[in-house]
Design a protein around this motif. Structure first.
Motif, PDB file in Angstrom:
ATOM      1  N   GLU A 197      23.375   6.160  16.714  1.00  0.00           N
ATOM      2  CA  GLU A 197      23.350   7.525  16.179  1.00  0.00           C
ATOM      3  C   GLU A 197      24.652   8.279  16.443  1.00  0.00           C
ATOM      4  O   GLU A 197      25.124   9.036  15.579  1.00  0.00           O
ATOM      5  N   ASP A 198      25.249   8.091  17.610  1.00  0.00           N
ATOM      6  CA  ASP A 198      26.424   8.871  17.993  1.00  0.00           C
ATOM      7  C   ASP A 198      27.740   8.145  17.760  1.00  0.00           C
ATOM      8  O   ASP A 198      28.810   8.747  17.873  1.00  0.00           O
ATOM      9  N   ASP A 199      27.657   6.845  17.455  1.00  0.00           N
ATOM     10  CA  ASP A 199      28.853   6.020  17.327  1.00  0.00           C
ATOM     11  C   ASP A 199      29.737   6.181  18.569  1.00  0.00           C
ATOM     12  O   ASP A 199      30.964   6.253  18.492  1.00  0.00           O
ATOM     13  N   ALA A 200      29.093   6.254  19.713  1.00  0.00           N
ATOM     14  CA  ALA A 200      29.785   6.422  20.990  1.00  0.00           C
ATOM     15  C   ALA A 200      28.843   5.965  22.091  1.00  0.00           C
ATOM     16  O   ALA A 200      27.656   5.728  21.853  1.00  0.00           O
ATOM     17  N   TRP A 201      29.374   5.842  23.303  1.00  0.00           N
ATOM     18  CA  TRP A 201      28.563   5.385  24.414  1.00  0.00           C
ATOM     19  C   TRP A 201      29.110   5.935  25.713  1.00  0.00           C
ATOM     20  O   TRP A 201      30.263   6.314  25.817  1.00  0.00           O
ATOM     21  N   GLY A 202      28.223   5.997  26.691  1.00  0.00           N
ATOM     22  CA  GLY A 202      28.614   6.425  28.028  1.00  0.00           C
ATOM     23  C   GLY A 202      28.256   5.354  29.037  1.00  0.00           C
ATOM     24  O   GLY A 202      27.863   4.237  28.684  1.00  0.00           O
ATOM     25  N   ASP A 203      28.349   5.711  30.312  1.00  0.00           N
ATOM     26  CA  ASP A 203      28.083   4.735  31.365  1.00  0.00           C
ATOM     27  C   ASP A 203      26.651   4.220  31.321  1.00  0.00           C
ATOM     28  O   ASP A 203      26.400   3.033  31.572  1.00  0.00           O
ATOM     29  N   ASP A 204      25.681   5.110  31.015  1.00  0.00           N
ATOM     30  CA  ASP A 204      24.286   4.671  30.996  1.00  0.00           C
ATOM     31  C   ASP A 204      24.048   3.628  29.912  1.00  0.00           C
ATOM     32  O   ASP A 204      23.351   2.630  30.133  1.00  0.00           O
ATOM     33  N   GLU A 205      24.618   3.853  28.728  1.00  0.00           N
ATOM     34  CA  GLU A 205      24.425   2.901  27.633  1.00  0.00           C
ATOM     35  C   GLU A 205      25.096   1.562  27.952  1.00  0.00           C
ATOM     36  O   GLU A 205      24.512   0.490  27.743  1.00  0.00           O
TER      37      GLU A 205
END
Length: 560
Positions: free
Chosen positions: A465-473
């Motif tokens: 959905e966001d075309d992005a990611w953080g540490d949790d993902e």
């Protein structure tokens, strides 16, 4: 500090001033500053000479023929001579002027160059660099024949600069060396000299730490030292003042860079560095058949002051390998490095304790166990390796009660963690034998508990959905398993299944943007293969087959 360098420079200058020496060779390994040394000597050699008699320098990188070599020499003469001294060059008439205009593209079909060059080079020094990087079509015996002819018949002195270990045609070089080369000067500077020559006045904040590290690693390659400094200054710029919170990162940077450029005689592989754990020796008996290379690696890391790897090594390894620095992750690493007064006290206390444990013959059992007991007051600061090591020492001296006291206190602290100190399943598997079984079981339980906070399907959905990611993902994908993917694919339906499968197929089609995602993608492929097997029953097989064929990726799912 520069005694050896100064001595080599003096020997070079004396050789080039000796009228009986026609051809000298300056040899040394790649990156040790041979050209730098020549440039230092040049100021003395050329000091009192008129411009048209000063030394001529060329690189023969890629030179294919002797004529092309002569062309480069002639070209450099022409462009080095100032306007005040161009008449001596041009007095040879229009023929010389005409062919000089061709030197740029080495169009040397006429004999003008062969006629002019002896006079142009008479009583001059010609420095020929990068001998080992010449084109293969230029044979060493041709080059040496040219040197012999011009030195004997035309009174030309030559200095050859080369890394003879990398020279093509070493056999010919060896055979003709004594016939043509009058003196060979070997340039073997120490790592300290290489540093002092070029980088002693650099503005790097951690300059002395860099110097110390390259001394331990014995790096005498100026280019690699420069690369280490560049990376260290980049880290300083990104993390600011927090770079001073843990000076050990400088040694780690030097080590990883040296290993990447293969300038150590026996560099440890990254996996060894990543998993190195000196505390494990208290839990594992040393195998008498341990590879001698590993013993050398351990000795090097110990001398370097490298005691364990963490996220910093992952960040640096990726940066050195790819050139892309994950700045946000690096900042987070240094945020964790920010020592409190209590943490610094622990570090010093552990250092002194192990020094006494290993080497102090007056450190009796009672004192030792009192020191071990002291660490229960700092139990929340101990990592899994440290508490396991201390517990093992307590057990070694027969105090099972103290062993259990340490472990119980640490396990109680671990129950309050919001997450298992960023450890992953793969990392836990790699250190499982090096930590106490109770510590291992607790970390496994915490990992399983934390993984439920962001399930795999939710992690992929956020990325989709966001075309992005953080540490949790990333952590969810990094900790995933084939079984987890298989279960997720069988549980999802409708839009959720569509998004989950589509996102992975897009990664396969367009490339994987992160190594943790790549790990998850591999698990997706293996899980999908199980669904595509003939004995699988259910409509999911049809849905998955159709989606894969739409992306023309079925060959990636064929069993290997």
């Amino acid at each position: 500090m520069l005694d050896k360098y100064i001595s080599t420079k003096k020997a070079l200058v004396e050789a080039l001033r000796d009228i009986d020496i026609k051809v000298a060779a300056l040899t040394g390994t790649w990156g040790t500053g041979k050209t730098y040394l020549w440039n230092e000597a040049k100021s003395e050699i050329d000091a009192d000479l008129p411009v048209h008699k000063k030394s001529v320098y060329i690189s023969i990188f890629g030179v294919k023929t002797i004529n092309e070599l002569k062309g480069r020499i002639g070209q450099n003469i022409y462009f080095d001579v100032s306007s005040k001294y161009k008449n001596p060059v041009r007095e040879m008439g229009k023929i010389l002027s005409d062919f000089i205009e061709k030197w740029t593209d080495y169009s040397l079909t006429d004999s003008a160059l062969n006629l002019a060059l002896p006079k142009l080079l008479s009583d001059r020094l010609v420095v020929i660099d990068d001998i080992e990087r010449k084109h293969a079509s230029l044979e060493i015996d041709e080059l040496l024949g040219f040197l012999d002819e011009y030195s004997e018949l035309h009174n030309v002195k030559f200095l050859l600069i080369l890394n003879d270990d990398k020279l093509l045609g070493k056999k010919v070089w060896s055979e003709m060396h004594e016939k043509v080369i009058d003196v060979e000067i070997k340039h073997k500077p120490t790592s300290e000299e290489c540093f002092e020559m070029v980088f002693a006045r650099d503005n790097c904040e951690n300059l002395q730490e860099v110097k110390k590290s390259i001394g331990v690693l014995k790096i005498n390659n100026i280019r690699v030292i420069g690369r280490i400094l560049k990376i260290v200054k980049c880290v300083e710029r990104v993390v600011g003042e927090s770079n001073k919170s843990n000076p050990a990162w400088v040694a780690s940077t030097a080590l990883l860079t040296a290993c990447h450029y293969k300038v150590l005689q026996n560099e440890p592989p990254f996996e060894f560095i990543k998993n190195y754990n000196p505390y494990a020796k208290h839990l594992q008996a040393r195998d008498d058949k341990t590879d001698s290379k590993e013993l050398d690696w351990e000795e090097l890391l110990n001398e370097l002051g490298f005691y364990h790897a963490d996220d910093f090594e992952d960040v640096m390894y990726d940066y050195i390998d790819t050139g892309h620095l994950n700045e946000s992750r690096l900042i987070e690493v240094f945020r964790q490095y920010s020592f409190t007064e209590q943490a610094e006290r622990l570090r010093i206390k552990l250092r002194d304790f192990y020094k006494n444990y290993y080497w102090n013959r007056n450190f009796d059992t009672k004192l030792l166990l009192e020191e071990v007991a002291y660490f229960t007051e700092m139990i929340d600061q101990l990592n899994p390796n440290q508490v396991s090591s201390l517990a093992a020492i307590a057990k070694e001296f027969g105090n099972n009660s103290l062993e259990n006291k340490l472990l119980d206190a640490w396990l109680n602290v671990a129950d309050n963690w919001s997450e298992p100190q960023r450890i992953t399943q793969r990392e836990l598997n790699s250190i499982a034998e090096e930590i106490h079984p109770r510590v291992r079981d607790k970390l496994q339980l915490l990992l399983e508990r934390h993984q439920t906070s962001l399930i795999l399907s939710e992690a992929v959905s956020r990325i989709y959905e966001d075309d992005a990611w953080g540490d949790d993902e990333l952590r969810s994908l990094k900790n995933s398993t084939i079984e987890q993917y298989f279960q997720t694919l069988n549980e999802l339906n409708g839009d959720e299944l569509c998004d989950f499968v589509t996102q992975h197929l897009k990664w396969m089609r367009h490339g994987v943007p992160h190594k943790d995602i790549q790990y998850g993608l591999k698990n997706f492929i293996h899980a999908s293969r199980k669904i595509l097997e003939p004995d699988y029953v259910g409509r999911l097989q049809f849905i998955l087959t159709r989606a894969i064929n739409e992306y023309a990726l079925m060959e990636n799912f064929e069993s290997v």
